[in-house]
Design a protein around this motif. Structure first.
Motif, PDB file in Angstrom:
ATOM      1  N   TYR A 162     -47.784  20.712 -29.444  1.00  0.00           N
ATOM      2  CA  TYR A 162     -47.739  20.243 -28.212  1.00  0.00           C
ATOM      3  C   TYR A 162     -47.333  21.245 -27.383  1.00  0.00           C
ATOM      4  N   LEU A 163     -46.279  22.201 -27.557  1.00  0.00           N
ATOM      5  CA  LEU A 163     -46.146  23.146 -26.423  1.00  0.00           C
ATOM      6  C   LEU A 163     -47.244  24.102 -26.240  1.00  0.00           C
ATOM      7  N   LEU A 164     -47.865  24.432 -27.460  1.00  0.00           N
ATOM      8  CA  LEU A 164     -49.045  25.221 -27.248  1.00  0.00           C
ATOM      9  C   LEU A 164     -50.219  24.612 -26.310  1.00  0.00           C
ATOM     10  N   GLU A 165     -50.312  23.469 -26.306  1.00  0.00           N
ATOM     11  CA  GLU A 165     -51.060  22.563 -25.538  1.00  0.00           C
ATOM     12  C   GLU A 165     -50.716  22.570 -24.322  1.00  0.00           C
ATOM     13  N   GLN A 166     -49.210  22.530 -24.157  1.00  0.00           N
ATOM     14  CA  GLN A 166     -48.836  22.661 -22.614  1.00  0.00           C
ATOM     15  C   GLN A 166     -48.641  24.059 -22.007  1.00  0.00           C
ATOM     16  N   GLY A 167     -49.125  24.969 -22.673  1.00  0.00           N
ATOM     17  CA  GLY A 167     -48.934  26.359 -22.299  1.00  0.00           C
ATOM     18  C   GLY A 167     -47.694  27.136 -22.421  1.00  0.00           C
ATOM     19  N   GLU A 168     -46.723  26.484 -23.122  1.00  0.00           N
ATOM     20  CA  GLU A 168     -45.438  27.066 -23.233  1.00  0.00           C
ATOM     21  C   GLU A 168     -45.397  27.909 -24.536  1.00  0.00           C
ATOM     22  N   LYS A 169     -45.883  29.114 -24.440  1.00  0.00           N
ATOM     23  CA  LYS A 169     -46.283  29.865 -25.690  1.00  0.00           C
ATOM     24  C   LYS A 169     -45.310  30.397 -26.313  1.00  0.00           C
ATOM     25  N   ALA A 170     -44.340  30.894 -25.833  1.00  0.00           N
ATOM     26  CA  ALA A 170     -43.019  31.663 -26.520  1.00  0.00           C
ATOM     27  C   ALA A 170     -42.197  30.152 -27.060  1.00  0.00           C
ATOM     28  N   ARG A 171     -42.077  29.212 -26.707  1.00  0.00           N
ATOM     29  CA  ARG A 171     -41.524  28.019 -27.281  1.00  0.00           C
ATOM     30  C   ARG A 171     -42.435  27.659 -28.391  1.00  0.00           C
ATOM     31  N   ALA A 172     -43.518  27.396 -28.119  1.00  0.00           N
ATOM     32  CA  ALA A 172     -44.533  27.064 -29.246  1.00  0.00           C
ATOM     33  C   ALA A 172     -44.358  28.072 -30.469  1.00  0.00           C
ATOM     34  N   ARG A 173     -44.361  29.210 -30.257  1.00  0.00           N
ATOM     35  CA  ARG A 173     -44.080  30.055 -31.329  1.00  0.00           C
ATOM     36  C   ARG A 173     -42.979  29.819 -32.148  1.00  0.00           C
ATOM     37  N   GLN A 174     -41.834  29.590 -31.455  1.00  0.00           N
ATOM     38  CA  GLN A 174     -40.547  29.420 -31.994  1.00  0.00           C
ATOM     39  C   GLN A 174     -40.685  28.181 -33.041  1.00  0.00           C
ATOM     40  N   TYR A 175     -41.288  26.945 -32.407  1.00  0.00           N
ATOM     41  CA  TYR A 175     -41.391  25.915 -33.498  1.00  0.00           C
ATOM     42  C   TYR A 175     -42.444  26.139 -34.550  1.00  0.00           C
ATOM     43  N   LEU A 176     -43.475  27.039 -34.141  1.00  0.00           N
ATOM     44  CA  LEU A 176     -44.185  26.918 -35.207  1.00  0.00           C
ATOM     45  C   LEU A 176     -43.694  27.684 -36.426  1.00  0.00           C
TER      46      LEU A 176
END
Length: 209
Positions: A162-176
């Motif tokens: 979801y964060l990746l789709e929202q463009g929040e790349k740093a947080r997306a990486r953290q959760y992935l």
């Protein structure tokens, strides 16, 4: 002698295939993973349709439990992803209804999986006027799922996606990355393997961006 005779009658009257909620759930979960990660793409829609009928029977067998509703919704939503078109919209609406009912019965069932599935629906389906997609609702549901199962592979994966789709790349990486490090689930080996491949694909996409 009378006790033995009564026991024999009870054993003969009980179908040998009679299961339990746990064994029936495990069968649905395993078949879902097989279809999702092993069945060829052209055959997936028909396979999910057949599994949806089985999941409907599972739900009918345990009408007061949340788990069958959650898994019927998961099957319906993944079937919708393969089916596409207007028919898919009907399926995802049905899935949403099943998940909402599951929350009313027991919102902590399967470590909050109803919240995870609802959150994933809300960010993946189109918004109004085509469907009910809503990024704000998606965030709230996914964060609730994480509060119930902070180390789980699925809530971390879907929030990361979801964060990746929202463009929040740093947080997306953290959760992935947290999803990739999630503990293995007993009996869910195939599902875990397939999910980790999806996580690696998202991380590779992040590395290229």
């Amino acid at each position: 002698m009378r006790t033995f005779s009564l026991l024999l009658i009870l054993l003969l009257a009980t179908p040998v295939w009679a299961g339990s909620l746990e064994s029936d759930l495990a069968r649905i979960q395993q078949r879902w993973a097989e279809i999702q990660y092993q069945v060829p793409g052209d055959d997936k829609a028909d396979a999910f349709e057949a599994l949806a009928k089985e999941a409907e029977g599972f739900m009918a067998d345990y009408p007061d439990r949340a788990e069958p509703r959650i898994w019927r919704a998961i099957v319906l939503s993944t079937w919708a992803g393969e089916k596409g078109g207007l028919g898919a919209l009907r399926l995802v609406k049905d899935a949403r209804s099943q998940l909402e009912e599951a929350l009313e019965i027991d919102d902590s069932a399967l470590e909050g999986s109803a919240y995870t599935s609802l959150g994933s629906l809300y960010y993946q389906v189109p918004g109004w006027p085509l469907a009910f997609g809503d990024d704000d609702k998606a965030r709230r549901y996914l964060q609730k799922a994480l509060s119930l199962n902070p180390d789980g592979i699925d809530p971390n994966f879907f929030f990361g996606d979801y964060l990746l789709e929202q463009g929040e790349k740093a947080r997306a990486r953290q959760y992935l990355e947290r999803a990739l490090a999630a503990p293995a689930r007993v009996g869910r080996e195939l599902a875990d393997q397939g999910r980790r491949e999806e996580i690696r694909e998202r991380l590779a996409r992040l590395s290229k961006s």
